[in-house]
Design an enzyme around this catalytic site. Structure first.
Site, PDB file in Angstrom:
ATOM      1  N   ILE A   5     -19.980  49.856 -66.092  1.00  0.00           N
ATOM      2  CA  ILE A   5     -19.962  48.394 -66.116  1.00  0.00           C
ATOM      3  C   ILE A   5     -20.390  47.845 -64.772  1.00  0.00           C
ATOM      4  O   ILE A   5     -20.109  46.709 -64.420  1.00  0.00           O
ATOM      5  CB  ILE A   5     -18.554  47.876 -66.492  1.00  0.00           C
ATOM      6  CG1 ILE A   5     -17.504  48.561 -65.609  1.00  0.00           C
ATOM      7  CG2 ILE A   5     -18.272  48.145 -67.954  1.00  0.00           C
ATOM      8  CD1 ILE A   5     -16.090  48.065 -65.818  1.00  0.00           C
ATOM      9  N   GLY A  53     -20.465  52.140 -61.302  1.00  0.00           N
ATOM     10  CA  GLY A  53     -21.163  53.346 -60.865  1.00  0.00           C
ATOM     11  C   GLY A  53     -20.696  54.625 -61.519  1.00  0.00           C
ATOM     12  O   GLY A  53     -20.983  55.712 -61.033  1.00  0.00           O
ATOM     13  N   SER A  54     -19.989  54.515 -62.646  1.00  0.00           N
ATOM     14  CA  SER A  54     -19.414  55.734 -63.229  1.00  0.00           C
ATOM     15  C   SER A  54     -20.478  56.713 -63.717  1.00  0.00           C
ATOM     16  O   SER A  54     -20.265  57.914 -63.656  1.00  0.00           O
ATOM     17  CB  SER A  54     -18.445  55.388 -64.355  1.00  0.00           C
ATOM     18  OG  SER A  54     -19.097  54.631 -65.335  1.00  0.00           O
ATOM     19  N   SER A  79      -8.634  51.338 -64.483  1.00  0.00           N
ATOM     20  CA  SER A  79      -9.171  52.220 -63.452  1.00  0.00           C
ATOM     21  C   SER A  79      -9.104  53.692 -63.817  1.00  0.00           C
ATOM     22  O   SER A  79      -8.836  54.542 -62.991  1.00  0.00           O
ATOM     23  CB  SER A  79      -8.435  51.988 -62.131  1.00  0.00           C
ATOM     24  OG  SER A  79      -8.660  50.686 -61.697  1.00  0.00           O
ATOM     25  N   ALA A 129     -10.018  62.840 -56.366  1.00  0.00           N
ATOM     26  CA  ALA A 129     -10.293  61.410 -56.471  1.00  0.00           C
ATOM     27  C   ALA A 129      -9.298  60.717 -57.387  1.00  0.00           C
ATOM     28  O   ALA A 129      -8.765  61.311 -58.316  1.00  0.00           O
ATOM     29  CB  ALA A 129     -11.709  61.193 -57.008  1.00  0.00           C
ATOM     30  N   LYS A 130      -9.039  59.437 -57.120  1.00  0.00           N
ATOM     31  CA  LYS A 130      -8.284  58.618 -58.057  1.00  0.00           C
ATOM     32  C   LYS A 130      -8.933  57.242 -58.151  1.00  0.00           C
ATOM     33  O   LYS A 130     -10.140  57.153 -57.982  1.00  0.00           O
ATOM     34  CB  LYS A 130      -6.810  58.573 -57.682  1.00  0.00           C
ATOM     35  CG  LYS A 130      -6.523  58.207 -56.238  1.00  0.00           C
ATOM     36  CD  LYS A 130      -5.036  58.382 -55.899  1.00  0.00           C
ATOM     37  CE  LYS A 130      -4.799  58.062 -54.429  1.00  0.00           C
ATOM     38  NZ  LYS A 130      -3.428  58.207 -54.007  1.00  0.00           N
ATOM     39  N   VAL A 160     -10.537  53.518 -57.854  1.00  0.00           N
ATOM     40  CA  VAL A 160     -11.063  52.543 -56.920  1.00  0.00           C
ATOM     41  C   VAL A 160     -11.685  51.477 -57.796  1.00  0.00           C
ATOM     42  O   VAL A 160     -12.187  51.762 -58.868  1.00  0.00           O
ATOM     43  CB  VAL A 160     -12.106  53.129 -55.960  1.00  0.00           C
ATOM     44  CG1 VAL A 160     -13.326  53.637 -56.698  1.00  0.00           C
ATOM     45  CG2 VAL A 160     -12.504  52.115 -54.914  1.00  0.00           C
ATOM     46  N   GLU A 209     -10.132  48.357 -58.619  1.00  0.00           N
ATOM     47  CA  GLU A 209      -9.253  47.255 -58.978  1.00  0.00           C
ATOM     48  C   GLU A 209      -8.265  46.977 -57.858  1.00  0.00           C
ATOM     49  O   GLU A 209      -8.029  45.846 -57.470  1.00  0.00           O
ATOM     50  CB  GLU A 209      -8.470  47.579 -60.251  1.00  0.00           C
ATOM     51  CG  GLU A 209      -9.338  47.634 -61.474  1.00  0.00           C
ATOM     52  CD  GLU A 209      -8.512  47.441 -62.745  1.00  0.00           C
ATOM     53  OE1 GLU A 209      -7.892  46.382 -62.899  1.00  0.00           O
ATOM     54  OE2 GLU A 209      -8.492  48.370 -63.568  1.00  0.00           O
TER      55      GLU A 209
END
Ligand SMILES: Cc1cc2nc3c(=O)[nH]c(=O)nc-3n(C[C@H](O)[C@H](O)[C@H](O)COP(=O)(O)OP(=O)(O)OC[C@H]3O[C@@H](n4cnc5c(N)ncnc54)[C@H](O)[C@@H]3O)c2cc1C
Ligand code: SF4
Ligand code: FES
Ligand code: FES
Lengths: 335, 792, 160
Positions: free
Chosen positions: B506, B509-510, B548, B749-750, B752, B754
């Site tokens: 959206i 950058g996923s 997230s 990673a977790k 980012v 929001e």
């Protein structure tokens, strides 16, 4: 919404244009840059059967010096104004005001004529067709109530064009051309003060604004335009003020004009303030007094999202600053 | 730290070139042969009964193909929340009553937009106007008109999936009018805590509704194919599988009969999760007509009739010891969810969820209400409750610090949670960089020297500067349909791989970060990854891009899928390279090496060939799946705030430096500092972009953004009057990643995207106080409010 | 009412019959299939629909298609040459100036106009030039960085 249907004309000279105007009396709209008109038509605030474009009339696109005047064709874009060498040099306040209109994407097509003829605005009026259907039609849109004041048959929608205060401060006059008559009048007299029909053309004079004539300011004239808005681009002015001052050698003011936008249904010139300042020596105290007096002449109503009181406060800040700027009075801490 | 080849680098996004060239297809760009155009007729009244709808004139207009009203689909109900306690309360089209201005009344499909618009104006609706309620105070009064009178039944995806108990008892004990949701929890002894405190203070804060302002307006294209009996849809959405599930539920259609196709999404920020009436209507009309139907909302409709952020009134009371230790806290939240429930019960739950992970408060009480009013529907928006609650709590702590003459950063440091802490609900902070974030942000804004400037020595002149600081926490994925993500990695003969993922990019950058995860794990380059995404038919199920969850949940699934493919490759190489165990092998650049003897290697191509010839023709396909939750039966309860909430929390500290013009009241954000603990940054450029975007949106909401409503009517449904930041307001923006390691996340990673928003509001609020010496208790901090505060 | 206009779009001159009440944006997107130009507001407030008309950035949602008769229009589809990215496009992507991408076409065209007429803009000039193009995703930081680095690059190469 998409644009409604209309018939489109592109006259190639003024005569042709004025002929069309008189032929279509009351059923036409004039389109210059269209930046205001397109939105109005999408919102169904204007439903003209005919649109007459001034695009192909070359005579309206010149900027020239003639005798002691600068003559600006009404179809010059605000970019043209900003980039014109003559205007940069001789009419810096106009350049500044033109530069502050909307955003760069608008100034590339929006014209100075359209800015002068710009209709007044109101938070109950400049809304979509759907939005307005929630309420009774207000005076300006053809009804009889006013949602701002609850009065009948009176409209206080606000004049918000940026270039006009500068032009009035420069004592500009305009040329209006009808089918069989051309007239020149001072720009200040063009405005009616009636929110429903804020200028003579909108009142139905069947004329085209062809040019603006500005006496070239003498060397001892200084002027500035200050505009207040929340974001420094896109937004209309909440308040704007042009201040012109003449002969400030020795800090004595020979003449001054203070003209506002955003605070009434027409551009408002602070006349009492002018009288007060003429012949006086500029001091911080005098500036404060003159500014206060100027603001006392303003009677904004709540036609946008800011309160009238807040606007008056802003007007005060702007005028003080503008007077200090042109008068060369520096009070150090507030600038 | 491990020397990664692909993750952790600031690589350009893979969808960038298509977007830069104008080739990326968004839903608004989808055009199908024979496509019709739909429009929605909306209620101009905030609360009214529909007496009659006359569509005759509209039907006769040439070019009109279909007109639908609530009568056609009366029994269909759906909502963001759909549980026995909170049954769905939205209909695609109003049946007999409208609850806000913009509520959908009828839909038209026609050969062109122009005809559809004209048809709308020909539909005659007779309304009986009902008294409305426009504030939560009005709505909660005992004699207030009720917006939703009838009690409905509901089931949720959770029950359908058997993960939650059926039929709980309705809460009978709370008797508040127009209540749509309620959450309450306490631990410790709050009253005793206040008694034991040296200082107790209570404050009330207010926050206005705000708009997401995704630049792409909401749109849907539906195309029903009667021959295959299949509904094809193109939607601007954050989660294709959730949408498919909701469509299947509302149409009572087998889920396999619905296919959502890929399109790019022009921004979402939480506002493109719900099923919307325009989507339902496009699908319905397409099914009736057997022709494609497109509905694209106008900007005004997006503002008015999609979703907004909940306006809230929040009371915080805190008891504190002289040394700054917080002993007790009592928080009351009232959220206005508009004419329908939206995410009301969730946001009042989340306000607790984003309050308690930050400070360790031994005696704590929280109560939240969500309330119906006759205004637009409120749903998730970036941070979903976090901005409101974080602003309130950290403003309140700043006020306490000022009262006590203490440094608010000291108070924060004294009370924050740390890595390893067990939260009261049972969640464990496996990673927590809160302390490092706070210290870093304070240092970067020059806290020691700049704070309390107005007190130390009044600043000369018109412009005053000040600094402020605030903290925030965010979940990394939570329990929501479809609960889990899966991924498929398909190997090609040339050693490159295709990633199949149901995740939506959206803008966050996923696509790029997920491809990086694949490339890293498998040992190929980012340019070797092909992507198939965003299609319910082609891609495995995905949790969707909200709460997230993408980085952690989908990222983990991708990593597992890649590991699976890698294992298969290595198994083929074992024999060829003459080693005993795959543990002796490593991959890089599409080759497999013997770790101790890198000269000995084969290419992926050879390994695949070996697999095909020796392993029953297996061309190598890796699969993986991941659930954002450990195996537990402690699922969260909205009402009781119990159960486990999320697998991992992201944290951030924000510091702001502002300049206030005391003559005009204008606040300007000069510098924004974000210290962000997102575990490990999969892509530095992308993470920075998320942080800058959050800061800008948060700053807008702190300073200028506000949905202006009068009696339910929205006065600024445009970019001209709803003032979102423009380029000229861009502050100096510092962002620093505090690298922690989240053991459950891919490469640590977790979340980012929001969390980086919520803290900026409080930081700005506190900075304004620091600059001018007085507090503005409500957001946005408009020029008028600043002048009023200065006057008092 | 229909009218035939002559329009040079992305270097190709074409003669198209348009309705006089169509905006340039509608003709580009609907008649010419150039969907790279976006509609964000349809009221001149966001810049998503920016195209270059005779070299100048305009909001195409406010321009009647008939007014573009005889003019040259560049849309985002005309910026890349021979399938390879224009340096502005390349740099935007490198620097993270693109997120959801919906503002990107307009932003890139506005940038092109800026750099064409002023290869060495100051920070203030950059911010001013893009002040009519709204971006919700990026907070502008990386967009401004991208334009700044383009300006530097141009200078290093000695002008345009
Ligand atoms: C987002 C946005 C922001 C804006 N911000 C500002 C702002 O900050 N300040 C500001 O002043 N304006 C602003 N405007 C309004 C408008 O863009 C400008 O006023 C512009 O100068 C109008 O010129 P135009 O040529 O586009 O006018 P048009 O839209 O073509 O015409 C405007 C009106 O003038 C009439 N007209 C135009 N030319 C003539 C003529 N020669 N003879 C007779 N009648 C004529 C038209 O019939 C019409 O009624 C904004 C508009 C938008 C959409
Ligand atoms: S001032 Fe009154 S009459 Fe005039 S536009 Fe506004 S609401 Fe209508
Ligand atoms: S779509 Fe034209 S300016 Fe927004
Ligand atoms: S990248 Fe999404 S609006 Fe700019």
């Amino acid at each position: 919404m998409r644009l409604p249907e209309f018939i489109y004309h592109e006259p190639e000279n003024l005569q042709e244009a004025t002929n069309l105007i008189s032929e279509f009396n009351g059923r036409y709209g004039i389109i210059a840059g269209g930046t205001d008109l397109m939105v109005k038509m999408k919102q169904r605030l204007q439903n003209s059967q005919y649109l007459i474009s001034l695009d192909r009339i070359p005579a309206l696109k010149t900027i020239k010096e003639k005798a002691d005047n600068i003559i600006i064709g009404s179809m010059n874009t605000l970019d043209d104004i900003v980039n014109s060498e003559i205007i940069k040099e001789k009419l810096p306040c106009l350049k500044q005001a033109a530069w502050e209109v909307g955003s760069p994407l608008l100034r590339s097509v929006a014209t100075i004529g359209g800015n002068i003829c710009l209709n007044t605005r109101c938070r109950f009026y400049n809304q979509s067709y759907f939005w307005r259907s929630s309420r009774e039609t207000c005076c300006k849109a053809g009804g009889h109530v006013c949602h701002v004041t609850n009065q009948e048959d009176a409209c206080y929608s606000t004049f918000v064009a940026d270039t006009v205060p500068a032009l009035i401060a420069y004592d500009a006059s305009i040329k209006l051309v009808g089918v069989d008559k051309t007239r020149k009048l001072s720009l200040a007299d063009f405005y009616t003060g009636d929110g429903r029909m804020p200028n003579q053309i909108l009142k139905g004079s069947n004329e085209i604004l062809t040019e603006i004539e500005i006496p070239i300011p003498k060397d001892d004239i200084r002027s500035v335009y200050h505009k207040f808005r929340v974001r420094e681009s896109i937004d209309f002015p909440l308040v704007g003020v042009a201040v012109m001052m003449k002969g400030i050698e020795e800090k004595h003011c020979q003449d001054a004009r203070v003209v506002f936008t955003g605070v009434g249904s027409a551009p408002v010139e602070a006349k009492l303030a002018r009288e007060k300042i003429i012949g006086q020596q500029l001091t911080p105290d005098l500036i404060l007094e003159v500014a206060t007096m100027a603001v006392s002449e303003l009677h904004p109503v709540k036609t946008d999202l800011m309160s009238p009181n807040y606007k008056r406060g802003i007007a005060q800040v702007l005028v003080e600053k503008a007077l200090r700027d042109v008068g060369g009075v520096n009070n150090g801490k507030d600038d | 730290m491990t020397d990664y080849k692909v993750v952790g680098k600031g690589l350009p996004r893979i969808d960038g070139p298509a977007k830069a060239m104008g080739k990326a297809i968004y839903t608004v760009d989808v055009n199908l042969p024979g496509m019709l155009y739909g429009k929605i007729l909306r209620s101009p009244y905030p609360h009214a009964r529909i007496l009659n709808i006359d569509t005759t004139a509209a039907e006769q207009l040439p070019g009109v193909k279909f007109i639908m009203t609530g009568k056609d689909v009366g029994d269909v109900r759906y909502a963001f929340v759909d549980t026995p306690r909170y049954p769905a309360d939205e209909h695609p089209l109003a049946i007999d009553k409208v609850c806000y201005i913009g509520d959908e009344v009828a839909a038209v499909a026609a050969v062109s937009e122009t005809v559809a618009e004209k048809a709308l104006s020909l539909i005659k609706v007779e309304y009986e106007i009902l008294p409305g309620v426009f504030t939560v105070e009005e709505a909660m009064k005992p004699d207030a008109p009720l917006i939703h009178e009838e009690l409905l039944e509901g089931t949720s995806a959770w029950e359908d999936w058997g993960v939650a108990q059926k039929k709980q008892q309705r809460e009978a004990e709370i008797n508040v009018n127009n209540m749509s949701g309620h959450s309450a929890i306490s631990f410790g002894d709050v009253e005793q805590g206040f008694k034991d405190s040296d200082y107790v203070r209570e404050d009330k804060f207010e926050l206005k509704a705000t708009a997401h302002c995704q630049m792409e307006p909401h749109a849907a294209v539906a195309s029903y194919d009667p021959v295959e009996d299949k509904l094809h849809m193109w939607l601007s959405t954050q989660g294709i599988f959730l949408k498919r599930f909701l469509l299947s539920k509302t149409f009572k259609m087998p889920i396999g009969k619905i296919r959502i196709h890929h399109t790019f999404v022009g921004g979402a920020f939480g506002g493109k999760i719900d099923l919307f009436p325009y989507e339902f209507c496009a699908a319905y009309m397409s099914m009736k007509l057997g022709q494609p139907v497109k509905i694209e909302l106008e900007r005004e409709e997006v503002f008015m009739a999609t979703r907004q952020r909940h306006p809230m009134v929040i009371k915080v009371k805190t008891g504190i010891k002289k040394d700054g230790t917080i002993l007790a806290q009592d928080i009351k939240v009232i959220a206005d969810n508009g004419g329908y429930r939206g995410s009301g019960p969730i946001v009042v739950f989340l306000c607790h969820g984003f309050s308690f992970p930050i400070y360790n408060v031994p005696n704590y009480r929280y109560e939240g209400f969500s309330i119906y009013t006759n205004s637009g529907i409120r749903g998730p928006q970036r941070g979903h409750g976090a901005p409101q609650i974080r602003f309130s709590i950290d403003s309140h702590l700043d006020l306490i610090a000022r009262d006590l003459g203490m440094d608010s950063v000291d108070i924060m440091l004294k009370n924050i949670r740390h890595q390893g802490d067990l939260l009261p609900n049972g969640d464990r902070l496996n990673s927590c960089g809160l302390k490092e974030c706070l210290e870093g942000a304070a240092k970067s804004i020059d806290w020691e020297n700049k704070r309390m400037q107005f007190k130390a020595q009044p600043q000369e002149g018109r412009y005053k500067t000040g600094v402020g600081i605030s903290l925030c926490a965010m979940f990394s994925g939570a329990m929501y349909y479809p609960f889990a993500s899966a991924a498929i990695v398909k190997m090609h003969d040339d050693g490159t791989a295709t990633l199949f993922t149901g995740a939506q990019d959206i803008g966050q950058g996923s696509y790029t970060t997920l491809s990086q995860v694949l490339a890293e794990e498998l040992g190929i380059g980012l340019e070797d990854v092909h992507l198939v995404a965003g299609d319910t038919e082609l891609c495995p199920i995905d949790i969707g891009s909200f709460l997230s969850g993408t980085a952690l949940v989908t990222g983990s699934a991708v990593k597992l899928a890649a590991a699976d493919a890698k294992r298969q490759l290595l198994e083929c190489a074992v024999e060829v390279l003459g080693v005993d165990d795959i543990g002796e092998l490593e991959t890089q650049d599409k080759r497999i090496f013997v770790k101790d003897d890198p000269e000995k290697s084969i290419s992926f191509t050879q390994a695949i060939q070996t697999s095909v010839f020796k392993k029953g023709g297996n061309p190598i396909i890796g699969t993986g799946s991941y659930k954002g939750y450990s195996e537990t039966d402690r699922y969260p309860s909205l009402a009781k705030c119990k159960g486990l909430f999320t697998g991992a929390y992201g944290f951030a500290a924000h510091a702001a430096e502002v300049e206030v013009d005391i003559l005009t009241g204008k606040v300007k954000l000069l510098k924004a500092v974000t210290y962000h603990d997102c575990g490990f940054s999969l892509n530095k450029t992308i993470v920075e972009g998320q942080v800058h975007g959050c800061v800008s949106m948060g700053a807008g909401q702190a300073i200028s953004e506000e949905i202006v409503l009068e009696k339910g009517q929205l006065f600024n449904a445009s970019f001209l009057n709803y003032q979102i930041p423009i380029s000229l307001e861009t502050p100096e923006s510092v962002d620093q990643l505090v690298a922690t390691y989240e053991p459950t996340g891919p490469f640590g990673a977790k979340e980012v995207g929001e969390g980086a928003l919520a803290g900026i509001l409080g930081a700005i609020g506190n900075a304004v106080h620091d600059a001018i010496g007085v507090r503005v208790y409500s957001l946005p901090i408009t020029p008028e409010k600043v002048l009023r505060a200065l006057k008092n | 009412m229909e009218k035939t206009i002559n329009l040079t779009v992305n270097g190709e001159t074409r003669s198209i019959a348009v309705d006089v009440n169509q905006t340039l944006l509608e003709v580009l997107r609907e008649d010419l299939g150039l969907t790279g130009t976006k509609k964000g507001c349809n009221q001149g407030e966001c810049g998503a629909c920016t195209v270059l008309m005779d070299g100048k950035p305009v909001s195409s949602c406010l321009v009647l298609a008939v007014k573009a008769d005889g003019k040259t229009v560049m849309t985002i589809e005309g910026v890349a040459k021979d399938g390879s990215l224009h340096p502005i496009q390349e740099t935007f992507n490198q620097k993270g100036a693109i997120q959801c991408g919906f503002c990107t076409p307009g932003m890139i065209l506005t940038t092109k106009n800026l750099l064409d007429k002023n290869p060495n803009p100051s920070l203030g000039e950059i911010k001013e030039a893009i002040s009519g193009n709204i971006c919700r995703c990026t907070g502008y930081v990386q967009i401004i960085e991208a334009i700044t680095s383009l300006a530097k690059e141009k200078n290093a190469r000695g002008g345009v």
